[in-house]
Design an enzyme around this catalytic site. Structure first.
Site, PDB file in Angstrom:
ATOM      1  N   ASN A   9       0.881  -1.169   0.000  1.00 33.35           N
ATOM      2  CA  ASN A   9       0.000   0.000   0.000  1.00 33.35           C
ATOM      3  C   ASN A   9       0.918   1.217   0.000  1.00 33.35           C
ATOM      4  O   ASN A   9       1.463   1.579   1.031  1.00 33.35           O
ATOM      5  CB  ASN A   9      -0.893  -0.042   1.255  1.00 33.35           C
ATOM      6  CG  ASN A   9      -1.733   1.212   1.398  1.00 33.35           C
ATOM      7  OD1 ASN A   9      -1.849   2.008   0.469  1.00 33.35           O
ATOM      8  ND2 ASN A   9      -2.319   1.389   2.572  1.00 33.35           N
ATOM      9  N   TRP A  10       1.072   1.808  -1.175  1.00 34.32           N
ATOM     10  CA  TRP A  10       2.039   2.909  -1.291  1.00 34.32           C
ATOM     11  C   TRP A  10       1.534   4.210  -0.682  1.00 34.32           C
ATOM     12  O   TRP A  10       2.285   5.158  -0.531  1.00 34.32           O
ATOM     13  CB  TRP A  10       2.402   3.120  -2.767  1.00 34.32           C
ATOM     14  CG  TRP A  10       3.301   2.063  -3.316  1.00 34.32           C
ATOM     15  CD1 TRP A  10       4.006   1.123  -2.618  1.00 34.32           C
ATOM     16  CD2 TRP A  10       3.608   1.845  -4.700  1.00 34.32           C
ATOM     17  NE1 TRP A  10       4.735   0.337  -3.474  1.00 34.32           N
ATOM     18  CE2 TRP A  10       4.519   0.757  -4.764  1.00 34.32           C
ATOM     19  CE3 TRP A  10       3.227   2.455  -5.900  1.00 34.32           C
ATOM     20  CZ2 TRP A  10       5.032   0.267  -5.972  1.00 34.32           C
ATOM     21  CZ3 TRP A  10       3.729   1.976  -7.103  1.00 34.32           C
ATOM     22  CH2 TRP A  10       4.629   0.888  -7.125  1.00 34.32           C
ATOM     23  N   LYS A  11       0.249   4.283  -0.409  1.00 25.89           N
ATOM     24  CA  LYS A  11      -0.331   5.513   0.157  1.00 25.89           C
ATOM     25  C   LYS A  11      -0.018   6.688  -0.796  1.00 25.89           C
ATOM     26  O   LYS A  11      -0.012   6.491  -2.002  1.00 25.89           O
ATOM     27  CB  LYS A  11       0.180   5.731   1.581  1.00 25.89           C
ATOM     28  CG  LYS A  11      -0.024   4.466   2.432  1.00 25.89           C
ATOM     29  CD  LYS A  11       0.300   4.608   3.882  1.00 25.89           C
ATOM     30  CE  LYS A  11       0.040   3.286   4.604  1.00 25.89           C
ATOM     31  NZ  LYS A  11       0.255   3.366   6.040  1.00 25.89           N
ATOM     32  N   HIS A  91      -9.288   1.998   4.654  1.00 33.51           N
ATOM     33  CA  HIS A  91      -8.010   2.051   5.378  1.00 33.51           C
ATOM     34  C   HIS A  91      -8.160   3.019   6.562  1.00 33.51           C
ATOM     35  O   HIS A  91      -8.876   4.019   6.471  1.00 33.51           O
ATOM     36  CB  HIS A  91      -6.888   2.504   4.437  1.00 33.51           C
ATOM     37  CG  HIS A  91      -5.540   2.358   5.072  1.00 33.51           C
ATOM     38  ND1 HIS A  91      -5.023   3.296   5.940  1.00 33.51           N
ATOM     39  CD2 HIS A  91      -4.633   1.360   5.004  1.00 33.51           C
ATOM     40  CE1 HIS A  91      -3.838   2.867   6.364  1.00 33.51           C
ATOM     41  NE2 HIS A  91      -3.575   1.707   5.818  1.00 33.51           N
ATOM     42  N   GLU A  93      -6.371   5.260   7.674  1.00 34.60           N
ATOM     43  CA  GLU A  93      -6.047   6.670   7.380  1.00 34.60           C
ATOM     44  C   GLU A  93      -7.242   7.361   6.729  1.00 34.60           C
ATOM     45  O   GLU A  93      -7.503   8.539   6.959  1.00 34.60           O
ATOM     46  CB  GLU A  93      -4.794   6.743   6.496  1.00 34.60           C
ATOM     47  CG  GLU A  93      -3.544   6.432   7.317  1.00 34.60           C
ATOM     48  CD  GLU A  93      -2.418   5.781   6.546  1.00 34.60           C
ATOM     49  OE1 GLU A  93      -2.441   5.803   5.298  1.00 34.60           O
ATOM     50  OE2 GLU A  93      -1.521   5.235   7.202  1.00 34.60           O
ATOM     51  N   GLU A 163      -5.714  -4.481  10.397  1.00 38.10           N
ATOM     52  CA  GLU A 163      -4.569  -3.618  10.687  1.00 38.10           C
ATOM     53  C   GLU A 163      -4.797  -2.876  12.001  1.00 38.10           C
ATOM     54  O   GLU A 163      -5.558  -1.895  12.025  1.00 38.10           O
ATOM     55  CB  GLU A 163      -4.386  -2.588   9.569  1.00 38.10           C
ATOM     56  CG  GLU A 163      -4.196  -3.172   8.196  1.00 38.10           C
ATOM     57  CD  GLU A 163      -3.555  -2.182   7.240  1.00 38.10           C
ATOM     58  OE1 GLU A 163      -2.630  -2.574   6.540  1.00 38.10           O
ATOM     59  OE2 GLU A 163      -3.974  -1.012   7.214  1.00 38.10           O
ATOM     60  N   GLY A 169       2.788   1.924  10.590  1.00 39.22           N
ATOM     61  CA  GLY A 169       3.887   2.854  10.359  1.00 39.22           C
ATOM     62  C   GLY A 169       4.649   3.223  11.625  1.00 39.22           C
ATOM     63  O   GLY A 169       5.398   4.185  11.648  1.00 39.22           O
ATOM     64  N   SER A 209       3.298  -2.484  10.032  1.00 43.42           N
ATOM     65  CA  SER A 209       4.751  -2.658  10.179  1.00 43.42           C
ATOM     66  C   SER A 209       5.237  -4.052   9.779  1.00 43.42           C
ATOM     67  O   SER A 209       6.129  -4.615  10.412  1.00 43.42           O
ATOM     68  CB  SER A 209       5.193  -2.292  11.600  1.00 43.42           C
ATOM     69  OG  SER A 209       4.909  -0.924  11.858  1.00 43.42           O
ATOM     70  N   GLY A 231       5.277   0.898   4.533  1.00 40.49           N
ATOM     71  CA  GLY A 231       6.668   1.344   4.425  1.00 40.49           C
ATOM     72  C   GLY A 231       7.585   0.364   3.705  1.00 40.49           C
ATOM     73  O   GLY A 231       8.371   0.760   2.840  1.00 40.49           O
TER      74      GLY A 231
HETATM   75  C1  G2H Z   1      -0.690  -0.056   7.416  1.00 35.85           C
HETATM   76  C2  G2H Z   1       0.389  -0.520   6.518  1.00 35.85           C
HETATM   77  C3  G2H Z   1      -0.130  -0.580   5.118  1.00 35.85           C
HETATM   78  P1  G2H Z   1       2.853  -0.007   7.396  1.00 35.85           P
HETATM   79  O1  G2H Z   1      -1.189   1.203   6.980  1.00 35.85           O
HETATM   80  O2  G2H Z   1      -1.517  -0.679   4.975  1.00 35.85           O
HETATM   81  O3  G2H Z   1       1.471   0.378   6.598  1.00 35.85           O
HETATM   82  O4  G2H Z   1       3.282  -1.340   6.871  1.00 35.85           O
HETATM   83  O5  G2H Z   1       3.817   1.093   7.044  1.00 35.85           O
HETATM   84  O6  G2H Z   1       2.523  -0.062   8.848  1.00 35.85           O
END
Ligand code: G2H
Length: 247
Positions: A9-11, A91, A93, A163, A169, A209, A231
């Site tokens: 998920n590159w956001k 999501h 966010e 999640e 993150g 994460s 990330g």
């Molecule tokens: C949670 C995730 C991807 P990360 O948002 O959906 O991000 O892996 O950076 O915690």
């Protein structure tokens, strides 16, 4: 037997050129043992779809209406037109910063299913809810709302991403025991709503994460069928390492 699904998920990261460079590097590394993909900005979707032979390309949101006065939004027919086959919805966010609710997520899921686009439906509790011991109640309630009134056959094809918000993150990933326990609650809630066949078929991801160092332990959990990765999906090297570790 559920096929694993691992999606980056590159956001709000990567220009079109950066997205294409990533896809050129990572697409050849994908293998049939799992579904691999990336969620890109709306702008990068079309070029990403064109360059991806193995990776699936996901939108990171959509609107539930087909058209109208919704400034800045993108509809499901618009995604359909460019060949997008997956869409992340709800999501945390989006729920926290852009007003997404279980009700709007449910409308989006229904519209996506109608268009034969697989929804990746995100749920998860806040740190305060986790500390108050409310995780299970929150998971069940978010699923009841977000997945309301779907046909059991349609539910079989969707993906749910659990999640915990406190792990997003932050580098503070859930233990594999906690992640498994919560993904099992997800499956149990789907069984309550749509029966065992649907619950056994639906693919459940853990997100928060996830990185090359912990992917293998999550994937070994019986109710975890994949991961939604922020990330650690941004660098081709790191995502390739994840692909190689899930062969
Ligand atoms: C949670 C995730 C991807 P990360 O948002 O959906 O991000 O892996 O950076 O915690």
């Amino acid at each position: 037997m559920r096929k694993p699904i691992i999606v980056g998920n590159w956001k709000m990261n990567k220009t079109i050129a950066e997205a294409v460079d990533f896809i050129k590097a990572v697409d050849p590394v994908c293998h049939d043992g799992a579904t691999y993909g990336v969620g890109t900005s709306f702008l990068a979707l079309q070029d990403s779809v064109k360059h991806a032979k193995n990776l699936i390309i996901a939108a990171e949101n959509c609107h539930f209406a087909d058209s109208g006065a919704f400034t800045g939004e993108v509809s499901v027919p618009m995604l359909e037109e460019i060949g997008v086959k997956y869409c992340i919805i709800g999501h945390s966010e989006r729920r926290q910063m852009f007003g997404d609710t279980d009700e709007s997520v449910n409308k989006k899921a229904k519209r996506l299913i109608d268009a034969d686009i697989t929804p990746i439906v995100c749920i998860g509790e806040t740190e305060a809810q986790y500390d108050a011991g409310e995780t299970e109640t929150v998971i069940r309630s978010q699923l009841s709302g977000s997945l309301a009134d779907l046909c059991p056959d349609c539910v079989k094809g969707i993906v749910v991403a659990y999640e915990p918000i406190w792990a997003i993150g932050t580098g503070k990933s859930a233990t594999k025991e906690d992640a498994q326990k919560c993904c099992h609650i997800v499956r149990d809630q789907i069984e309550k709503m749509y029966g065992k066949e649907a619950a056994d078929a639906v693919r459940i991801q853990y997100g928060g994460s996830v990185k090359p160092e912990n992917i293998v332990e999550y994937m070994a959990c019986p109710d975890i069928d994949g991961a939604l990765i922020g990330g650690a999906s941004l660098k081709a090297d790191s995502f390739t390492e994840i692909i190689n570790k899930t062969k």
